[in-house]
Design a protein around this motif. Structure first.
Motif, PDB file in Angstrom:
ATOM      1  N   TYR A  94      33.454 -53.231-106.216  1.00 58.21           N
ATOM      2  CA  TYR A  94      32.309 -53.592-105.723  1.00 58.21           C
ATOM      3  C   TYR A  94      32.595 -54.003-104.153  1.00 58.21           C
ATOM      4  CZ  TYR A  94      28.258 -56.240-103.921  1.00 58.21           C
ATOM      5  OH  TYR A  94      27.197 -56.827-102.894  1.00 58.21           O
ATOM      6  N   LEU A  95      33.473 -54.899-104.171  1.00 59.20           N
ATOM      7  CA  LEU A  95      33.961 -55.342-102.690  1.00 59.20           C
ATOM      8  C   LEU A  95      34.501 -54.155-101.872  1.00 59.20           C
ATOM      9  CD1 LEU A  95      35.950 -58.777-103.571  1.00 59.20           C
ATOM     10  CD2 LEU A  95      33.398 -58.323-102.733  1.00 59.20           C
ATOM     11  N   TRP A  96      35.280 -53.101-102.401  1.00 55.28           N
ATOM     12  CA  TRP A  96      35.635 -52.021-101.574  1.00 55.28           C
ATOM     13  C   TRP A  96      34.272 -51.321-101.156  1.00 55.28           C
ATOM     14  CZ3 TRP A  96      34.114 -46.968-102.928  1.00 55.28           C
ATOM     15  CH2 TRP A  96      34.734 -46.071-102.096  1.00 55.28           C
ATOM     16  N   ALA A  97      33.338 -51.161-102.091  1.00 54.33           N
ATOM     17  CA  ALA A  97      32.113 -50.513-102.083  1.00 54.33           C
ATOM     18  C   ALA A  97      31.286 -51.020-100.700  1.00 54.33           C
ATOM     19  CB  ALA A  97      31.377 -50.042-103.002  1.00 54.33           C
ATOM     20  N   TYR A  98      31.225 -52.175-100.840  1.00 55.05           N
ATOM     21  CA  TYR A  98      30.439 -53.209 -99.816  1.00 55.05           C
ATOM     22  C   TYR A  98      30.945 -52.859 -98.348  1.00 55.05           C
ATOM     23  CZ  TYR A  98      29.116 -57.174 -97.176  1.00 55.05           C
ATOM     24  OH  TYR A  98      28.653 -58.130 -96.444  1.00 55.05           O
ATOM     25  N   PHE A  99      32.264 -53.044 -98.389  1.00 58.56           N
ATOM     26  CA  PHE A  99      33.082 -52.886 -96.926  1.00 58.56           C
ATOM     27  C   PHE A  99      32.942 -51.563 -96.502  1.00 58.56           C
ATOM     28  CE2 PHE A  99      34.970 -57.036 -98.325  1.00 58.56           C
ATOM     29  CZ  PHE A  99      34.542 -57.733 -97.119  1.00 58.56           C
ATOM     30  N   ALA A 100      32.942 -50.391 -97.507  1.00 61.63           N
ATOM     31  CA  ALA A 100      32.540 -49.100 -97.017  1.00 61.63           C
ATOM     32  C   ALA A 100      31.222 -49.161 -96.553  1.00 61.63           C
ATOM     33  CB  ALA A 100      33.032 -48.225 -98.279  1.00 61.63           C
ATOM     34  N   ALA A 101      30.387 -49.706 -97.130  1.00 64.54           N
ATOM     35  CA  ALA A 101      29.051 -49.567 -96.978  1.00 64.54           C
ATOM     36  C   ALA A 101      28.673 -50.341 -95.529  1.00 64.54           C
ATOM     37  CB  ALA A 101      28.133 -50.168 -97.794  1.00 64.54           C
ATOM     38  N   ARG A 102      29.460 -51.383 -95.364  1.00 59.90           N
ATOM     39  CA  ARG A 102      29.094 -52.091 -94.007  1.00 59.90           C
ATOM     40  C   ARG A 102      29.522 -51.333 -92.825  1.00 59.90           C
ATOM     41  NH1 ARG A 102      26.846 -57.123 -93.142  1.00 59.90           N
ATOM     42  NH2 ARG A 102      28.406 -57.469 -91.378  1.00 59.90           N
ATOM     43  N   ALA A 103      30.273 -50.365 -92.906  1.00 64.07           N
ATOM     44  CA  ALA A 103      30.579 -49.374 -91.876  1.00 64.07           C
ATOM     45  C   ALA A 103      29.550 -48.427 -91.271  1.00 64.07           C
ATOM     46  CB  ALA A 103      32.016 -48.408 -92.141  1.00 64.07           C
ATOM     47  N   LEU A 104      28.662 -48.259 -92.549  1.00 63.19           N
ATOM     48  CA  LEU A 104      27.298 -47.393 -92.040  1.00 63.19           C
ATOM     49  C   LEU A 104      26.212 -48.178 -91.558  1.00 63.19           C
ATOM     50  CD1 LEU A 104      27.684 -45.352 -95.529  1.00 63.19           C
ATOM     51  CD2 LEU A 104      28.800 -44.885 -93.016  1.00 63.19           C
ATOM     52  N   ALA A 105      26.247 -49.448 -91.805  1.00 61.86           N
ATOM     53  CA  ALA A 105      24.947 -50.393 -91.397  1.00 61.86           C
ATOM     54  C   ALA A 105      24.595 -50.218 -89.810  1.00 61.86           C
ATOM     55  CB  ALA A 105      25.464 -51.748 -91.551  1.00 61.86           C
ATOM     56  N   PRO A 106      23.368 -50.020 -89.450  1.00 69.32           N
ATOM     57  CA  PRO A 106      23.273 -50.089 -87.982  1.00 69.32           C
ATOM     58  C   PRO A 106      23.420 -51.255 -87.342  1.00 69.32           C
ATOM     59  CG  PRO A 106      21.067 -50.473 -89.503  1.00 69.32           C
ATOM     60  CD  PRO A 106      22.320 -50.092 -90.545  1.00 69.32           C
ATOM     61  N   PRO A 107      23.866 -51.298 -86.216  1.00 68.18           N
ATOM     62  CA  PRO A 107      24.163 -52.627 -85.251  1.00 68.18           C
ATOM     63  C   PRO A 107      22.861 -53.223 -84.972  1.00 68.18           C
ATOM     64  CG  PRO A 107      24.396 -50.684 -83.973  1.00 68.18           C
ATOM     65  CD  PRO A 107      24.334 -49.937 -85.279  1.00 68.18           C
ATOM     66  N   ALA A 108      21.609 -52.447 -84.714  1.00 69.74           N
ATOM     67  CA  ALA A 108      20.558 -53.047 -84.479  1.00 69.74           C
ATOM     68  C   ALA A 108      19.885 -54.047 -85.072  1.00 69.74           C
ATOM     69  CB  ALA A 108      19.622 -51.946 -83.790  1.00 69.74           C
ATOM     70  N   PRO A 109      19.064 -54.879 -84.899  1.00 68.05           N
ATOM     71  CA  PRO A 109      18.491 -55.859 -85.943  1.00 68.05           C
ATOM     72  C   PRO A 109      17.559 -55.250 -86.716  1.00 68.05           C
ATOM     73  CG  PRO A 109      17.751 -56.274 -83.705  1.00 68.05           C
ATOM     74  CD  PRO A 109      18.912 -55.456 -83.377  1.00 68.05           C
ATOM     75  N   PRO A 110      17.155 -55.434 -87.906  1.00 62.81           N
ATOM     76  CA  PRO A 110      15.967 -55.076 -88.780  1.00 62.81           C
ATOM     77  C   PRO A 110      14.763 -54.929 -88.117  1.00 62.81           C
ATOM     78  CG  PRO A 110      16.717 -57.108 -89.610  1.00 62.81           C
ATOM     79  CD  PRO A 110      17.540 -56.826 -88.411  1.00 62.81           C
ATOM     80  N   ALA A 111      13.805 -54.308 -88.560  1.00 57.78           N
ATOM     81  CA  ALA A 111      12.316 -54.156 -88.105  1.00 57.78           C
ATOM     82  C   ALA A 111      11.824 -55.761 -88.425  1.00 57.78           C
ATOM     83  CB  ALA A 111      11.358 -53.234 -89.022  1.00 57.78           C
ATOM     84  N   PRO A 112      10.854 -56.347 -87.420  1.00 55.33           N
ATOM     85  CA  PRO A 112      10.250 -57.404 -87.858  1.00 55.33           C
ATOM     86  C   PRO A 112       9.618 -57.625 -89.055  1.00 55.33           C
ATOM     87  CG  PRO A 112       8.886 -56.171 -86.153  1.00 55.33           C
ATOM     88  CD  PRO A 112      10.340 -55.454 -86.461  1.00 55.33           C
ATOM     89  N   ALA A 113       9.603 -58.803 -89.753  1.00 59.99           N
ATOM     90  CA  ALA A 113       9.201 -58.830 -90.857  1.00 59.99           C
ATOM     91  C   ALA A 113       7.475 -58.827 -90.892  1.00 59.99           C
ATOM     92  CB  ALA A 113       9.475 -60.366 -91.360  1.00 59.99           C
ATOM     93  N   VAL A 114       7.024 -58.412 -92.344  1.00 54.96           N
ATOM     94  CA  VAL A 114       5.670 -58.240 -92.388  1.00 54.96           C
ATOM     95  C   VAL A 114       5.169 -59.339 -93.114  1.00 54.96           C
ATOM     96  CG1 VAL A 114       3.993 -56.867 -93.768  1.00 54.96           C
ATOM     97  CG2 VAL A 114       6.064 -55.769 -92.691  1.00 54.96           C
ATOM     98  N   ALA A 115       4.109 -59.877 -92.564  1.00 53.17           N
ATOM     99  CA  ALA A 115       3.481 -61.120 -93.213  1.00 53.17           C
ATOM    100  C   ALA A 115       2.634 -60.891 -94.360  1.00 53.17           C
ATOM    101  CB  ALA A 115       2.439 -61.777 -92.044  1.00 53.17           C
ATOM    102  N   ILE A 116       2.854 -61.641 -95.443  1.00 53.98           N
ATOM    103  CA  ILE A 116       2.331 -61.597 -96.800  1.00 53.98           C
ATOM    104  C   ILE A 116       1.229 -62.559 -96.836  1.00 53.98           C
ATOM    105  CG2 ILE A 116       2.340 -61.139 -99.193  1.00 53.98           C
ATOM    106  CD1 ILE A 116       5.021 -59.893 -98.864  1.00 53.98           C
TER     107      ILE A 116
END
Length: 361
Positions: A94-116
């Motif tokens: 899992y740790l290998w897969a996690y760090f491999a996936a981190r390389a695909l993560a976008p550098p920009a911050p996520p979309a603003p939160a939706v208020a519920i």
């Protein structure tokens, strides 16, 4: 006979764990990849598919190899050691897969939160009834053991075999008599409280969604809540019966545990496995299978990689939520940035581990 039974049980646990972990990436929320939010498009791309393929091949190979070694060794202790090694292997994978996936993560911050703004009340009273029932079972078992203490003989049974007959005894003492009932009280309260917290766990909706994601979240949360409530009822009743019939066996009023305990244990195992399978196959992670194919991005803490440590631990001091959806796997986890959640977790672990340690002294 007992050693053989344990051997096959552990081997089946290995196969089930392998099958579950093989399936988990296939039921993940759109946009999530091994605990990392990579975005909906990247999660469907070729690099993400490659990570999933390597994961699947390693899980299959590790599962089959571990099960074959367990059966070949024909020793329950060795089988348990192999299972522990297999779990560590899955963690490393899992740790290998996690760090491999981190390389695909976008550098920009996520979309603003939706208020519920609205709170779903469809969970009803079941979690609260479950909390009361679990706590009542624990307290009744403790009261029965305490009230019977003076009438107990010098030695009492402390363990029962698969047949329900006692196979281990210990000198009578307050610790040996009240240990199991005390654990029953703590565990009953903790499980009941968990049901209540999960029924109000934070939702993670999608930006610009037409409401499908929110409805899927609610359906999934209700399903998990009902599953946990059922497990809590069975465990609480089983512990109460074990406490009562341990006392009755010591008094010579019973030959051992009743068949009801063995039936409940079977229901717990079969129902637990079946429940996990149904949650995974029918709903998916957080209700992903009810969302359908969507390109709407996730919002809230589930989409922000800054608040997740190794994709497993959620730490956000600005989030008042206690329970949040897991990023990898099924169900929910606690917000380690919420001091109430941290204090509650520490108190539970201290009580659950401290009481047996004190009793062993």
């Amino acid at each position: 006979m007992r050693d053989t039974a344990i051997l096959w049980i552990v081997a089946l646990e290995t196969l089930f764990a392998g099958a579950l972990y093989l399936f988990l990436p296939r039921i993940a929320r759109h946009g999530l990849l091994f605990g990392v939010y990579v975005g909906e498009q990247a999660a469907a791309g070729a690099p993400a598919s490659r990570i999933r393929r390597i994961w699947a091949r390693c899980v299959i190979a590790g599962t089959l190899a571990t099960a074959m070694v367990q059966v070949a060794l024909r020793n329950s202790t060795a089988a348990i050691v192999c299972l522990v090694a297999f779990v560590l292997l899955l963690l490393g994978l899992y740790l290998w897969a996690y760090f491999a996936a981190r390389a695909l993560a976008p550098p920009a911050p996520p979309a603003p939160a939706v208020a519920i703004v609205e709170e779903d009340a469809s969970a009803g009273t079941l979690p609260y009834v479950t909390l009361v029932f679990a706590l009542a079972c624990g307290l009744l078992g403790f009261a029965y053991a305490a009230a019977s203490y003076a009438e107990l003989p010098p030695r009492i049974p402390t363990h029962f075999g698969f047949s329900g007959a006692p196979d281990a005894w210990r000198d009578k003492s307050a610790r040996s008599v009240l240990l199991l009932p005390a654990i029953g009280v703590i565990q009953g309260f903790a499980l009941g409280l968990l049901c209540v917290l999960v029924s109000h766990a934070k939702r993670a909706v999608r930006l610009g969604d037409d409401g499908t994601s929110l409805r899927a979240q609610l359906v999934f949360r209700r399903a998990v809540t009902r599953f946990l409530c059922g497990v809590t009822w069975v465990i609480s009743l089983m512990l109460a019966l074990i406490t009562v019939f341990s006392i009755r066996t010591a008094q010579g009023l019973s030959e051992g545990l009743p068949r009801a305990v063995l039936v409940l244990a079977g229901v717990l195992v079969v129902g637990g496995v079946a429940g996990v399978v149904v949650l995974a196959v029918r709903y998916g992670q957080g209700g992903a299978r009810l969302e359908g194919a969507t390109a709407a991005p996730l919002t809230n803490g589930l989409a922000d990689n800054r608040y997740w440590v190794l994709g497993m631990f959620y730490v956000n001091r600005n989030d008042p939520s206690i329970m949040v959806e897991r990023r990898f796997g099924l169900g929910y986890t606690i917000n380690l940035g919420n001091w109430k959640a941290v204090v509650g977790l520490i108190a539970f672990l201290v009580l659950l581990l401290g009481i047996p340690l004190l009793a062993a002294r």
